[in-house]
Design a protein around this motif. Structure first.
Motif, mmCIF file in Angstrom:
data_model
loop_
_atom_site.group_PDB
_atom_site.id
_atom_site.type_symbol
_atom_site.label_atom_id
_atom_site.label_comp_id
_atom_site.label_asym_id
_atom_site.label_seq_id
_atom_site.Cartn_x
_atom_site.Cartn_y
_atom_site.Cartn_z
ATOM 1 N N PRO A 7 0.908 -1.252 0.062
ATOM 2 C CA PRO A 7 -0.072 0.080 -0.032
ATOM 3 C C PRO A 7 0.763 1.139 0.017
ATOM 4 O O PRO A 7 1.920 1.242 0.588
ATOM 5 C CB PRO A 7 -0.792 -0.175 1.257
ATOM 6 C CG PRO A 7 -0.693 -1.558 1.832
ATOM 7 C CD PRO A 7 0.820 -2.013 1.335
ATOM 8 N N TYR A 8 0.365 2.267 -0.750
ATOM 9 C CA TYR A 8 1.268 3.691 -0.739
ATOM 10 C C TYR A 8 0.686 4.372 0.365
ATOM 11 O O TYR A 8 -0.374 4.959 0.796
ATOM 12 C CB TYR A 8 0.991 4.257 -2.223
ATOM 13 C CG TYR A 8 1.499 5.536 -2.145
ATOM 14 C CD1 TYR A 8 2.820 5.584 -2.804
ATOM 15 C CD2 TYR A 8 1.153 6.800 -1.550
ATOM 16 C CE1 TYR A 8 3.383 6.744 -3.183
ATOM 17 C CE2 TYR A 8 1.766 7.873 -1.741
ATOM 18 C CZ TYR A 8 2.775 7.998 -2.469
ATOM 19 O OH TYR A 8 3.555 9.333 -2.602
ATOM 20 N N PHE A 9 1.869 4.982 1.030
ATOM 21 C CA PHE A 9 1.757 5.819 2.225
ATOM 22 C C PHE A 9 2.895 6.845 2.071
ATOM 23 O O PHE A 9 3.971 6.372 1.862
ATOM 24 C CB PHE A 9 1.447 5.283 3.550
ATOM 25 C CG PHE A 9 0.128 4.647 3.684
ATOM 26 C CD1 PHE A 9 -0.994 5.249 3.691
ATOM 27 C CD2 PHE A 9 0.252 3.332 3.873
ATOM 28 C CE1 PHE A 9 -2.290 4.640 3.892
ATOM 29 C CE2 PHE A 9 -1.224 2.550 4.044
ATOM 30 C CZ PHE A 9 -2.328 3.219 3.908
ATOM 31 N N THR A 148 6.155 4.411 1.079
ATOM 32 C CA THR A 148 6.313 3.178 1.421
ATOM 33 C C THR A 148 6.814 2.293 0.310
ATOM 34 O O THR A 148 7.513 1.104 0.525
ATOM 35 C CB THR A 148 5.013 2.343 1.819
ATOM 36 O OG1 THR A 148 3.896 2.614 1.099
ATOM 37 C CG2 THR A 148 4.767 2.887 3.487
ATOM 38 N N TRP A 149 6.304 2.548 -0.956
ATOM 39 C CA TRP A 149 6.977 1.816 -2.146
ATOM 40 C C TRP A 149 8.562 1.652 -2.211
ATOM 41 O O TRP A 149 9.013 1.040 -3.067
ATOM 42 C CB TRP A 149 6.296 2.323 -3.292
ATOM 43 C CG TRP A 149 4.917 2.140 -3.368
ATOM 44 C CD1 TRP A 149 4.080 1.141 -2.863
ATOM 45 C CD2 TRP A 149 3.906 2.570 -4.849
ATOM 46 N NE1 TRP A 149 2.643 1.434 -3.350
ATOM 47 C CE2 TRP A 149 2.784 2.166 -4.354
ATOM 48 C CE3 TRP A 149 4.163 3.609 -5.579
ATOM 49 C CZ2 TRP A 149 1.834 2.644 -5.136
ATOM 50 C CZ3 TRP A 149 3.413 3.729 -6.548
ATOM 51 C CH2 TRP A 149 2.077 3.527 -6.337
ATOM 52 N N SER A 150 9.068 2.696 -1.704
ATOM 53 C CA SER A 150 10.702 3.038 -1.791
ATOM 54 C C SER A 150 11.272 2.361 -0.482
ATOM 55 O O SER A 150 12.200 3.174 0.001
ATOM 56 C CB SER A 150 10.945 4.591 -1.869
ATOM 57 O OG SER A 150 10.436 4.958 -3.029
ATOM 58 N N HIS A 151 10.878 1.420 0.176
ATOM 59 C CA HIS A 151 11.477 0.855 1.283
ATOM 60 C C HIS A 151 12.984 0.528 1.218
ATOM 61 O O HIS A 151 13.748 0.462 2.118
ATOM 62 C CB HIS A 151 10.850 -0.389 1.940
ATOM 63 C CG HIS A 151 10.548 -1.567 0.730
ATOM 64 N ND1 HIS A 151 11.502 -2.434 0.772
ATOM 65 C CD2 HIS A 151 9.370 -1.821 0.177
ATOM 66 C CE1 HIS A 151 11.161 -3.266 0.122
ATOM 67 N NE2 HIS A 151 9.956 -3.148 -0.485
ATOM 68 N N ASP A 178 1.617 6.954 10.979
ATOM 69 C CA ASP A 178 0.925 5.876 11.768
ATOM 70 C C ASP A 178 0.506 4.705 10.669
ATOM 71 O O ASP A 178 0.590 3.518 11.024
ATOM 72 C CB ASP A 178 -0.301 6.477 12.560
ATOM 73 C CG ASP A 178 0.222 7.523 13.492
ATOM 74 O OD1 ASP A 178 1.435 6.925 13.933
ATOM 75 O OD2 ASP A 178 -0.672 8.311 14.036
ATOM 76 N N LYS A 179 0.401 5.220 9.387
ATOM 77 C CA LYS A 179 -0.186 4.303 8.294
ATOM 78 C C LYS A 179 1.015 3.437 7.786
ATOM 79 O O LYS A 179 0.993 2.233 7.559
ATOM 80 C CB LYS A 179 -1.293 4.775 7.413
ATOM 81 C CG LYS A 179 -2.525 5.283 7.904
ATOM 82 C CD LYS A 179 -3.214 5.603 6.754
ATOM 83 C CE LYS A 179 -4.482 6.255 7.474
ATOM 84 N NZ LYS A 179 -5.385 7.032 6.572
#
Length: 193
Positions: A7-9, A148-151, A178-179
């Motif tokens: 998921p994108y955050f 998040t996609w760039s972890h 938080d997400k």
């Protein structure tokens, strides 16, 4: 490559002023170069190849609208990682974002072509970008916006001294701390935040 299975955050990170900058030597067959006119096509190709844009034209339009109006700054702030034959395989930009009246130094658009990832090249790009930002902006807090996609990039940023910003932001970016954190803990198990 972006990991779009997650998921994108939005994630906001900050590096405190005064931290030492780790040195990361490039392998002998690579070198760094500053932006010169025409490099925008290479930037667009790299950013599209890692999934940041759907098309090279979309990436190029973004670059032209956001960075080309500041051509003199581009020469000082946009770096390319090149093979011996001159082909660009990575890029990063040490830029700024404005928060209310304050100009915040920030890292923009770290990207390394997929075939050249996991060779330590991203670490070298971040290190050089941080040195440039300190030289250009002074020894100040440095920010970045990621997702998040760039972890994989987040792991590099953490090793470079960046920390997650739990509340607040810079430059108008949303902060989904938080997400994002429960997701990042699944792919970066070493996180203890």
């Amino acid at each position: 490559m972006l990991d779009k299975t997650l998921p994108y955050f939005n994630v906001i990170m900050k590096r405190q002023a005064g931290l030492p900058i780790a040195q990361h030597a490039l392998p002998a067959e690579f070198s760094l170069s500053a932006f010169v006119p025409g490099d925008e096509m290479e930037w667009a190709h790299i950013e599209t190849a890692v999934g940041e844009f759907m098309t090279v034209d979309e990436a190029l339009a973004y670059f032209q609208a956001t960075y080309l109006p500041h051509r003199d700054e581009l020469v000082r702030r946009c770096l390319f990682l090149r093979r011996d034959d001159g082909q660009a395989v990575g890029t990063i930009t040490g830029w700024w974002n404005t928060t209310e009246e304050r100009r915040n130094p920030s890292v923009h658009w770290l990207a390394v072509l997929p075939d050249y990832q996991r060779l330590g090249l991203g670490k070298a790009l971040v290190s050089e970008c941080l040195k440039q930002l300190v030289w250009l902006e002074g020894n100040r807090d440095i920010f970045l916006h990621t997702q998040t996609w760039s972890h994989r990039a987040i792991a590099i940023y953490l090793k470079a001294g960046f920390e997650f910003v739990r509340q607040g932001s810079f430059g108008g970016y949303p902060n989904n701390y938080d997400k994002a954190m429960p997701i990042l803990r699944t792919v970066l198990p070493s996180l203890v935040h």
